[in-house]
Scaffold this motif. Structure first.
Motif, PDB file in Angstrom:
ATOM      1  N   VAL A 183       0.827  -1.206   0.000  1.00 38.93           N
ATOM      2  CA  VAL A 183       0.000   0.000   0.000  1.00 38.93           C
ATOM      3  C   VAL A 183       0.864   1.260   0.000  1.00 38.93           C
ATOM      4  N   ALA A 184       2.045   1.190   0.633  1.00 39.49           N
ATOM      5  CA  ALA A 184       2.939   2.353   0.644  1.00 39.49           C
ATOM      6  C   ALA A 184       3.417   2.674  -0.770  1.00 39.49           C
ATOM      7  N   LYS A 185       3.750   1.638  -1.534  1.00 40.97           N
ATOM      8  CA  LYS A 185       4.172   1.837  -2.931  1.00 40.97           C
ATOM      9  C   LYS A 185       3.043   2.451  -3.755  1.00 40.97           C
ATOM     10  N   GLU A 186       1.839   1.927  -3.563  1.00 41.73           N
ATOM     11  CA  GLU A 186       0.678   2.426  -4.312  1.00 41.73           C
ATOM     12  C   GLU A 186       0.400   3.884  -3.986  1.00 41.73           C
ATOM     13  N   LEU A 187       0.498   4.228  -2.700  1.00 41.27           N
ATOM     14  CA  LEU A 187       0.277   5.612  -2.276  1.00 41.27           C
ATOM     15  C   LEU A 187       1.323   6.546  -2.873  1.00 41.27           C
TER      16      LEU A 187
END
Length: 229
Positions: free
Chosen positions: A20-24
């Protein structure tokens, strides 16, 4: 949108923090830093030099070599992700093995290791516009982060996800050993003396045991937009 904030994502192993950090970071055009990859790289270095194993940890030898450990992230043109480099070598694949997973909590509990990596991480985020995930981002690295997320999920759910991830890569592992690793890492991460895994008082907890990847992303992106507005 010119305003930039710092986003700290902490939580237990295999809760999907990095995903999710990468997506954000991609959606916001922020810098993404996988702090766990840094600890994994140091663990790999310790393994390569016989400083750590299942029954031993020669922490003094590792501490004496910390100045020789150079870490940096470099964009992988094929995957569009930032790969971890250890002393100039791409070790992204090597640091994701179960062998490293079984030893990383032991190495990351060392105060000298944490001091070195926290200093690097703080430098990476000094200009904001960064999403960083790990175990102590909201409590130690970025105490003043505008948005702190604490991610959780049941041990069984996390073990199932990790098992699928490793078997999809062709690794010969069992669900039982994955679950054992998850439970042991939880215990080590929460009980270590230096920067134990705890939820920051101002963090928003998200249990994603029953959330899809999209539901989780949308929920956190909504929190980001609230902060930016």
């Amino acid at each position: 949108m010119n305003k930039k904030i710092t986003i700290a994502i902490d939580g237990y192993s295999s809760t999907g923090k990095s995903t999710v950090a990468k997506e954000l970071a991609k959606a916001l055009e922020y810098i993404y830093v996988d702090s766990g990859a840094m600890y994994r790289a140091v663990t790999l270095y310790a393994m390569q030099n016989d400083f750590v194993g299942s029954s031993f940890f020669n922490d003094e030898s590792l501490i004496n070599k910390l100045n020789e450990i150079q870490l940096h992230f470099q964009l992988n043109a094929k995957t569009a992700n930032a790969d971890m480099y250890l002393n100039g070598e791409n070790v992204e694949k090597e640091i994701r093995t179960l062998e490293v997973s079984n030893l990383v909590s032991k190495v990351s509990a060392n105060s000298d290791v944490r001091k070195k990596l926290v200093a690097i991480q703080k430098e990476m985020g000094k200009n904001k516009g960064v999403v960083m995930d790990g175990r102590d981002i909201g409590t130690v690295v970025f105490k003043d982060a505008e948005l702190k997320i604490f991610m959780n999920a049941s041990a069984d759910t996390r073990a199932e996800r990790r098992y699928k991830e490793l078997t999809d890569k062709g690794e010969n592992v069992s669900y039982e050993e994955i679950l054992k690793n998850v439970v042991e890492r939880d215990q080590m991460d929460t009980s270590r003396k230096d920067s134990p895994l705890v939820k920051a008082s101002d963090a928003i907890e998200i249990d994603n045991s029953n959330l899809t990847r999209k539901e989780q992303f949308d929920k956190i992106l909504s929190l980001v937009k609230d902060k930016l507005n």
